[in-house]
Write a protein that holds these residues in place. Structure first.
Motif, mmCIF file in Angstrom:
data_model
loop_
_atom_site.group_PDB
_atom_site.id
_atom_site.type_symbol
_atom_site.label_atom_id
_atom_site.label_comp_id
_atom_site.label_asym_id
_atom_site.label_seq_id
_atom_site.Cartn_x
_atom_site.Cartn_y
_atom_site.Cartn_z
ATOM 1 N N ARG A 157 0.837 -1.212 0.000
ATOM 2 C CA ARG A 157 0.000 0.000 0.000
ATOM 3 C C ARG A 157 0.860 1.245 0.000
ATOM 4 N NH1 ARG A 157 -3.438 0.067 5.002
ATOM 5 N NH2 ARG A 157 -3.970 2.137 4.229
ATOM 6 N N TYR A 158 2.071 1.085 0.529
ATOM 7 C CA TYR A 158 3.009 2.207 0.601
ATOM 8 C C TYR A 158 4.298 1.813 -0.102
ATOM 9 C CZ TYR A 158 -0.054 3.327 4.531
ATOM 10 O OH TYR A 158 -1.144 3.579 5.308
ATOM 11 N N ILE A 159 4.826 2.714 -0.910
ATOM 12 C CA ILE A 159 6.152 2.463 -1.475
ATOM 13 C C ILE A 159 7.075 3.598 -1.045
ATOM 14 C CG2 ILE A 159 7.517 1.923 -3.531
ATOM 15 C CD1 ILE A 159 5.031 1.266 -5.029
ATOM 16 N N LEU A 160 8.197 3.224 -0.472
ATOM 17 C CA LEU A 160 9.193 4.213 -0.063
ATOM 18 C C LEU A 160 10.381 4.130 -1.013
ATOM 19 C CD1 LEU A 160 9.348 3.601 3.813
ATOM 20 C CD2 LEU A 160 7.648 4.840 2.494
ATOM 21 N N TYR A 161 10.771 5.260 -1.528
ATOM 22 C CA TYR A 161 11.902 5.309 -2.452
ATOM 23 C C TYR A 161 12.999 6.163 -1.839
ATOM 24 C CZ TYR A 161 8.302 4.212 -5.991
ATOM 25 O OH TYR A 161 7.274 3.659 -6.724
ATOM 26 N N ASP A 162 14.192 5.602 -1.686
ATOM 27 C CA ASP A 162 15.296 6.405 -1.164
ATOM 28 C C ASP A 162 16.240 6.768 -2.301
ATOM 29 O OD1 ASP A 162 17.024 7.763 0.432
ATOM 30 O OD2 ASP A 162 17.417 6.116 1.826
ATOM 31 N N GLU A 163 16.235 8.023 -2.673
ATOM 32 C CA GLU A 163 17.083 8.549 -3.760
ATOM 33 C C GLU A 163 17.004 7.667 -5.013
ATOM 34 O OE1 GLU A 163 18.676 11.396 -3.435
ATOM 35 O OE2 GLU A 163 19.159 11.674 -1.313
ATOM 36 N N PRO A 164 15.798 7.505 -5.558
ATOM 37 C CA PRO A 164 15.646 6.571 -6.683
ATOM 38 C C PRO A 164 16.419 6.974 -7.936
ATOM 39 C CG PRO A 164 13.649 7.859 -6.389
ATOM 40 C CD PRO A 164 14.508 8.130 -5.196
ATOM 41 N N THR A 165 16.755 8.253 -8.079
ATOM 42 C CA THR A 165 17.449 8.659 -9.311
ATOM 43 C C THR A 165 18.923 8.991 -9.077
ATOM 44 O OG1 THR A 165 16.762 10.971 -9.037
ATOM 45 C CG2 THR A 165 15.335 9.562 -10.359
ATOM 46 N N SER A 166 19.412 8.784 -7.853
ATOM 47 C CA SER A 166 20.799 9.186 -7.617
ATOM 48 C C SER A 166 21.745 8.267 -8.381
ATOM 49 C CB SER A 166 21.119 9.199 -6.128
ATOM 50 O OG SER A 166 21.641 7.971 -5.728
ATOM 51 N N GLY A 167 22.747 8.876 -8.960
ATOM 52 C CA GLY A 167 23.737 8.117 -9.725
ATOM 53 C C GLY A 167 23.301 7.774 -11.137
ATOM 54 N N LEU A 168 22.109 8.228 -11.526
ATOM 55 C CA LEU A 168 21.623 7.911 -12.878
ATOM 56 C C LEU A 168 21.760 9.136 -13.779
ATOM 57 C CD1 LEU A 168 18.343 5.981 -11.979
ATOM 58 C CD2 LEU A 168 20.617 5.024 -12.416
ATOM 59 N N ASP A 169 21.953 8.893 -15.065
ATOM 60 C CA ASP A 169 22.017 10.018 -16.002
ATOM 61 C C ASP A 169 20.606 10.585 -16.174
ATOM 62 O OD1 ASP A 169 20.650 8.843 -18.506
ATOM 63 O OD2 ASP A 169 22.082 7.291 -17.909
ATOM 64 N N PRO A 170 20.484 11.804 -16.714
ATOM 65 C CA PRO A 170 19.167 12.459 -16.796
ATOM 66 C C PRO A 170 18.126 11.634 -17.552
ATOM 67 C CG PRO A 170 20.900 14.026 -17.278
ATOM 68 C CD PRO A 170 21.568 12.690 -17.169
ATOM 69 N N HIS A 171 18.548 10.980 -18.610
ATOM 70 C CA HIS A 171 17.589 10.197 -19.397
ATOM 71 C C HIS A 171 17.033 9.029 -18.576
ATOM 72 C CE1 HIS A 171 15.742 8.204 -22.790
ATOM 73 N NE2 HIS A 171 16.354 7.097 -22.422
ATOM 74 N N THR A 172 17.948 8.304 -17.908
ATOM 75 C CA THR A 172 17.514 7.162 -17.085
ATOM 76 C C THR A 172 16.686 7.647 -15.898
ATOM 77 O OG1 THR A 172 19.570 6.096 -17.737
ATOM 78 C CG2 THR A 172 18.334 5.036 -15.986
ATOM 79 N N SER A 173 17.064 8.805 -15.343
ATOM 80 C CA SER A 173 16.277 9.384 -14.245
ATOM 81 C C SER A 173 14.841 9.629 -14.679
ATOM 82 C CB SER A 173 16.879 10.719 -13.784
ATOM 83 O OG SER A 173 18.143 10.521 -13.243
ATOM 84 N N THR A 174 14.686 10.149 -15.884
ATOM 85 C CA THR A 174 13.343 10.415 -16.400
ATOM 86 C C THR A 174 12.549 9.118 -16.509
ATOM 87 O OG1 THR A 174 14.187 12.305 -17.628
ATOM 88 C CG2 THR A 174 12.054 11.447 -18.324
ATOM 89 N N THR A 175 13.213 8.055 -16.973
ATOM 90 C CA THR A 175 12.545 6.754 -17.067
ATOM 91 C C THR A 175 12.063 6.307 -15.691
ATOM 92 O OG1 THR A 175 14.092 6.166 -18.816
ATOM 93 C CG2 THR A 175 12.819 4.362 -17.854
ATOM 94 N N ILE A 176 12.939 6.434 -14.688
ATOM 95 C CA ILE A 176 12.582 6.009 -13.326
ATOM 96 C C ILE A 176 11.436 6.879 -12.783
ATOM 97 C CG2 ILE A 176 13.414 5.779 -10.937
ATOM 98 C CD1 ILE A 176 14.563 3.618 -12.757
ATOM 99 N N ASN A 177 11.530 8.194 -12.998
ATOM 100 C CA ASN A 177 10.456 9.081 -12.539
ATOM 101 C C ASN A 177 9.112 8.697 -13.163
ATOM 102 O OD1 ASN A 177 12.071 10.649 -10.874
ATOM 103 N ND2 ASN A 177 12.598 12.081 -12.518
ATOM 104 N N ASN A 178 9.151 8.397 -14.452
ATOM 105 C CA ASN A 178 7.910 8.003 -15.128
ATOM 106 C C ASN A 178 7.364 6.697 -14.562
ATOM 107 O OD1 ASN A 178 7.881 10.260 -16.722
ATOM 108 N ND2 ASN A 178 8.931 9.289 -18.438
#
Ligand SMILES: Nc1ncnc2c1ncn2[C@@H]1O[C@H](COP(=O)(O)OP(=O)(O)O)[C@@H](O)[C@H]1O
Ligand SMILES: [Mg+2]
Length: 252
Positions: A157-178
């Motif tokens: 019911r709850y998802i906790l994300y700790d720095e999900p985009t850290s260490g990723l390039d901007p393109h991959t970060s966008t994929t993770i955010n989406n």
């Protein structure tokens, strides 16, 4: 709903959080922001009872998780999917077995049910064909996605994300955010995202909680964030608008 009520936490005599309160509302995506070392991960760990506050309490659906047995805490924790910083996959296991791990550990599903669920979860993160690979054979972005698939394996019911985009390039970060946004919509979960990446915050969060100098300095929705004249908040937002994570933590 998760209610953090007036918690204080020190390590070795040094205060990390002082009198911090925060409500995480059903169905929302809440971002916890703040400088590196400001206590974001510490706050997140309190929400699942991995750390106990020195003062104050944490209520999950009305239950004070500091006052229940370990067995009861495990039941509460089953409602949480957690994406730890760096992914924290088991290196010796294939991607498939990593995602299967919580299902095999916490449910009495048959292997066929495990298989169906794992494939469904890998599909949710658009990774249908990497099941047999080990983490060392995957890119940083794929590791995060496998970790994400594992985090949703038990239908939390709850998802906790700790720095999900850290260490990723901007393109991959966008994929993770989406993906985070997509999972929030499809699975109807409450998401808590710890980050200092403002691009990520602006694209996924409904509300933002800003920790500064051990205090909960500011809480509000994205509109209020844009309108806020709080100088400390504005300085933080400006400084972290284009943060792409810590290159030192990057995975190749
Ligand atoms: N288990 C621990 N023992 C001692 N100090 C800790 C522990 N966990 C975190 N800290 C300290 O608390 C502070 C906040 O840490 P953290 O929550 O990880 O920051 P961040 O906002 O970067 O996630 C840091 O100074 C860190 O060294
Ligand atoms: Mg942290």
């Amino acid at each position: 709903m998760i209610c953090v009520e007036n918690i204080s936490k020190s390590f070795n005599g040094r205060a990390v959080l002082r009198d911090v309160s925060l409500e995480m509302q059903e169905g929302e995506t809440l971002a916890i922001i703040g400088r590196s070392g400001s206590g974001k991960s510490v706050l997140m760990k309190h929400a699942i009872g991995l750390l106990q506050p020195d003062k104050g309490r944490v209520l999950v659906d009305g239950i004070d998780i500091g006052r229940i047995s370990y067995r009861e805490l495990r039941t509460v924790r089953r409602q949480f999917g957690v994406l730890f910083q760096g992914g924290a996959l088991f290196d010796s296991m294939s991607a498939f077995d990593n995602v299967a791990f919580p299902i095999r550990t916490f449910t009495d599903s048959t292997e066929q049910q495990v298989r169906d669920r794992v494939l469904r979860c890998l599909d949710l993160v658009n990774l249908s064909d990497v099941g047999t690979k080990r983490p060392s054979e995957l890119s940083g972005g794929m590791i995060k996605r496998v970790a994400l698939a594992r985090a949703v394996a038990l239908e939390p019911r709850y998802i906790l994300y700790d720095e999900p985009t850290s260490g990723l390039d901007p393109h991959t970060s966008t994929t993770i955010n989406n993906l985070i946004k997509g999972l929030a919509d499809q699975l109807d979960v409450t998401s808590i995202v710890v980050t200092h990446d403002m691009r990520s915050v602006l694209s996924i969060a409904h509300r933002v909680a800003f920790i500064h100098r051990t205090r909960m300095h500011w809480v509000g929705d994205i509109d209020a964030l844009h309108r806020s004249e709080d100088r400390t908040l504005r300085a933080f937002v400006k400084a972290n608008e284009y943060a792409i994570g810590h290159p030192a933590q990057a995975y190749s």
